[in-house]
Design a protein around this motif. Structure first.
Motif, mmCIF file in Angstrom:
data_model
loop_
_atom_site.group_PDB
_atom_site.id
_atom_site.type_symbol
_atom_site.label_atom_id
_atom_site.label_comp_id
_atom_site.label_asym_id
_atom_site.label_seq_id
_atom_site.Cartn_x
_atom_site.Cartn_y
_atom_site.Cartn_z
ATOM 1 N N LEU A 43 0.825 -1.203 0.000
ATOM 2 C CA LEU A 43 0.000 0.000 0.000
ATOM 3 C C LEU A 43 0.860 1.255 0.000
ATOM 4 C CD1 LEU A 43 -2.465 -1.026 2.857
ATOM 5 C CD2 LEU A 43 -2.763 -1.395 0.405
ATOM 6 N N VAL A 44 0.397 2.235 -0.745
ATOM 7 C CA VAL A 44 0.942 3.584 -0.685
ATOM 8 C C VAL A 44 -0.183 4.396 -0.053
ATOM 9 C CG1 VAL A 44 1.749 5.563 -2.007
ATOM 10 C CG2 VAL A 44 2.360 3.237 -2.743
ATOM 11 N N LEU A 45 0.047 4.866 1.169
ATOM 12 C CA LEU A 45 -0.988 5.547 1.941
ATOM 13 C C LEU A 45 -0.574 6.991 2.160
ATOM 14 C CD1 LEU A 45 -3.668 4.944 3.422
ATOM 15 C CD2 LEU A 45 -2.304 4.414 5.433
ATOM 16 N N ASN A 46 -1.318 7.912 1.547
ATOM 17 C CA ASN A 46 -0.966 9.325 1.560
ATOM 18 C C ASN A 46 -1.950 10.133 2.407
ATOM 19 O OD1 ASN A 46 -1.692 12.124 -0.032
ATOM 20 N ND2 ASN A 46 0.503 11.755 0.150
ATOM 21 N N TYR A 47 -1.413 10.917 3.324
ATOM 22 C CA TYR A 47 -2.225 11.835 4.127
ATOM 23 C C TYR A 47 -2.142 13.215 3.503
ATOM 24 C CZ TYR A 47 -2.986 8.478 7.830
ATOM 25 O OH TYR A 47 -3.400 7.369 8.540
ATOM 26 N N TRP A 48 -3.307 13.826 3.291
ATOM 27 C CA TRP A 48 -3.403 15.112 2.611
ATOM 28 C C TRP A 48 -4.442 15.989 3.318
ATOM 29 C CZ3 TRP A 48 -8.260 16.304 0.814
ATOM 30 C CH2 TRP A 48 -9.159 15.239 0.725
ATOM 31 N N ALA A 49 -4.407 17.266 3.003
ATOM 32 C CA ALA A 49 -5.421 18.206 3.485
ATOM 33 C C ALA A 49 -5.663 19.235 2.395
ATOM 34 C CB ALA A 49 -4.954 18.891 4.769
ATOM 35 N N GLU A 50 -6.851 19.763 2.375
ATOM 36 C CA GLU A 50 -7.243 20.729 1.348
ATOM 37 C C GLU A 50 -6.414 22.014 1.450
ATOM 38 O OE1 GLU A 50 -11.436 22.434 -0.437
ATOM 39 O OE2 GLU A 50 -11.463 21.148 1.331
ATOM 40 N N TRP A 51 -6.013 22.396 2.657
ATOM 41 C CA TRP A 51 -5.273 23.633 2.883
ATOM 42 C C TRP A 51 -3.768 23.489 2.643
ATOM 43 C CZ3 TRP A 51 -1.889 22.123 6.528
ATOM 44 C CH2 TRP A 51 -2.278 21.143 7.427
ATOM 45 N N CYS A 52 -3.311 22.283 2.340
ATOM 46 C CA CYS A 52 -1.875 21.994 2.201
ATOM 47 C C CYS A 52 -1.423 22.201 0.753
ATOM 48 C CB CYS A 52 -1.638 20.556 2.663
ATOM 49 S SG CYS A 52 -0.035 19.865 2.239
ATOM 50 N N GLY A 53 -0.619 23.233 0.507
ATOM 51 C CA GLY A 53 -0.122 23.531 -0.840
ATOM 52 C C GLY A 53 0.648 22.389 -1.483
ATOM 53 N N ASN A 80 -7.706 11.838 4.532
ATOM 54 C CA ASN A 80 -7.759 13.266 4.826
ATOM 55 C C ASN A 80 -7.254 13.508 6.241
ATOM 56 O OD1 ASN A 80 -9.546 15.624 6.119
ATOM 57 N ND2 ASN A 80 -9.034 16.090 3.994
ATOM 58 N N PHE A 81 -6.246 14.344 6.357
ATOM 59 C CA PHE A 81 -5.599 14.639 7.629
ATOM 60 C C PHE A 81 -6.576 15.247 8.641
ATOM 61 C CE2 PHE A 81 -3.068 17.482 10.364
ATOM 62 C CZ PHE A 81 -2.126 16.588 10.847
ATOM 63 N N ASP A 82 -7.534 16.033 8.154
ATOM 64 C CA ASP A 82 -8.482 16.721 9.036
ATOM 65 C C ASP A 82 -9.701 15.871 9.394
ATOM 66 O OD1 ASP A 82 -6.936 19.088 9.146
ATOM 67 O OD2 ASP A 82 -7.724 19.678 7.189
ATOM 68 N N ASN A 83 -9.722 14.624 8.906
ATOM 69 C CA ASN A 83 -10.793 13.682 9.211
ATOM 70 C C ASN A 83 -12.177 14.191 8.803
ATOM 71 O OD1 ASN A 83 -11.624 11.144 10.149
ATOM 72 N ND2 ASN A 83 -12.167 11.971 12.147
ATOM 73 N N GLU A 117 2.892 15.407 12.135
ATOM 74 C CA GLU A 117 2.216 16.704 12.175
ATOM 75 C C GLU A 117 2.509 17.505 10.911
ATOM 76 O OE1 GLU A 117 -0.066 17.511 14.371
ATOM 77 O OE2 GLU A 117 0.291 15.633 15.429
ATOM 78 N N ALA A 118 3.375 16.976 10.057
ATOM 79 C CA ALA A 118 3.726 17.654 8.812
ATOM 80 C C ALA A 118 3.007 16.977 7.652
ATOM 81 C CB ALA A 118 5.234 17.608 8.592
ATOM 82 N N LEU A 119 2.664 17.765 6.655
ATOM 83 C CA LEU A 119 2.009 17.247 5.457
ATOM 84 C C LEU A 119 2.740 17.744 4.228
ATOM 85 C CD1 LEU A 119 -1.815 17.668 6.109
ATOM 86 C CD2 LEU A 119 -0.492 15.574 6.164
ATOM 87 N N PRO A 120 2.656 17.017 3.138
ATOM 88 C CA PRO A 120 2.084 15.685 3.053
ATOM 89 C C PRO A 120 3.028 14.633 3.632
ATOM 90 C CG PRO A 120 2.925 16.348 0.909
ATOM 91 C CD PRO A 120 3.108 17.515 1.835
ATOM 92 N N VAL A 121 2.453 13.507 3.983
ATOM 93 C CA VAL A 121 3.238 12.364 4.434
ATOM 94 C C VAL A 121 2.654 11.120 3.760
ATOM 95 C CG1 VAL A 121 1.869 12.023 6.547
ATOM 96 C CG2 VAL A 121 4.194 11.102 6.411
ATOM 97 N N THR A 122 3.553 10.268 3.287
ATOM 98 C CA THR A 122 3.153 9.052 2.586
ATOM 99 C C THR A 122 3.844 7.863 3.240
ATOM 100 O OG1 THR A 122 2.928 10.293 0.520
ATOM 101 C CG2 THR A 122 3.108 7.899 0.329
ATOM 102 N N TYR A 123 3.067 6.825 3.484
ATOM 103 C CA TYR A 123 3.607 5.605 4.075
ATOM 104 C C TYR A 123 3.578 4.494 3.038
ATOM 105 C CZ TYR A 123 2.747 8.095 8.429
ATOM 106 O OH TYR A 123 2.744 9.035 9.420
ATOM 107 N N ILE A 124 4.626 3.704 3.010
ATOM 108 C CA ILE A 124 4.633 2.489 2.193
ATOM 109 C C ILE A 124 4.513 1.331 3.170
ATOM 110 C CG2 ILE A 124 5.930 1.022 0.623
ATOM 111 C CD1 ILE A 124 7.208 3.553 -0.531
ATOM 112 N N ILE A 125 3.468 0.531 2.958
ATOM 113 C CA ILE A 125 3.143 -0.588 3.842
ATOM 114 C C ILE A 125 3.265 -1.863 3.023
ATOM 115 C CG2 ILE A 125 1.322 -1.602 5.276
ATOM 116 C CD1 ILE A 125 0.255 1.375 5.502
ATOM 117 N N ASP A 126 3.968 -2.851 3.569
ATOM 118 C CA ASP A 126 4.174 -4.087 2.801
ATOM 119 C C ASP A 126 2.947 -4.994 2.836
ATOM 120 O OD1 ASP A 126 4.279 -5.624 5.175
ATOM 121 O OD2 ASP A 126 6.450 -5.787 5.154
ATOM 122 N N ASN A 127 3.033 -6.112 2.142
ATOM 123 C CA ASN A 127 1.896 -7.015 1.996
ATOM 124 C C ASN A 127 1.554 -7.780 3.279
ATOM 125 O OD1 ASN A 127 4.227 -8.516 1.839
ATOM 126 N ND2 ASN A 127 3.594 -9.718 0.075
#
Length: 155
Positions: A43-53, A80-83, A117-127
């Protein structure tokens, strides 16, 4: 007698459904996310927010990555970081042009993700569900792909 039968059937049904894998809730469109979309896959899991350039700049790269990986056992998902939920989540996803699946429920506890607490952040999760990499800041499709290939080669 009928009440006992109904109670027994209810218990059996609950036990049978309990073994159906993890529940990943719904996506930004309100569709159920089947366990087989995430379980046993990288998995490539990305945390994002609308306000994050930087998130806004990164989204087209992640869309391209999701398209590139669609026939492989690797999924690209957003959170979405802001849930935000429901129509607000759908609207934010559309506004940013997100074409990959956005999980309405944050899976951070399930995957034991380190909090950022910083954005964006992406996690790589194995199988196997283990976090293999935490990528801070804006990513490119090529950069994430290279990281995935390197991690899978070590696996």
């Amino acid at each position: 007698m009928t009440r006992r039968l109904a109670a027994a059937l209810a218990i059996i049904g609950t036990l049978m459904l309990g073994g159906c894998g993890n529940d990943y809730g719904i996506d930004q469109d309100g569709h159920k996310i089947a366990a087989d979309r995430l379980d046993g896959k990288w998995l490539v899991l990305n945390y994002w927010a609308e306000w994050c350039g930087p998130c806004r700049t990164e989204i087209p790269e992640l869309n391209a990555l999701a398209e590139q990986l669609k026939d492989k056992k690797i999924g690209v998902f957003g959170v979405n970081f802001d849930n935000v939920q429901g129509q607000e989540l759908k609207g934010a996803s559309e506004k940013l042009g997100i074409r990959f699946t956005v999980l309405a429920q944050d899976p951070s506890e399930l995957f034991e993700l380190p909090r950022s607490e910083a954005l964006p952040v992406t996690y790589i999760i194995d199988n196997k569900g283990k976090v293999r990499e935490q990528l801070m800041g804006e990513q490119t499709a090529a950069g994430v792909m290279a990281k995935l290939e390197a991690l899978q080669a070590k696996n």
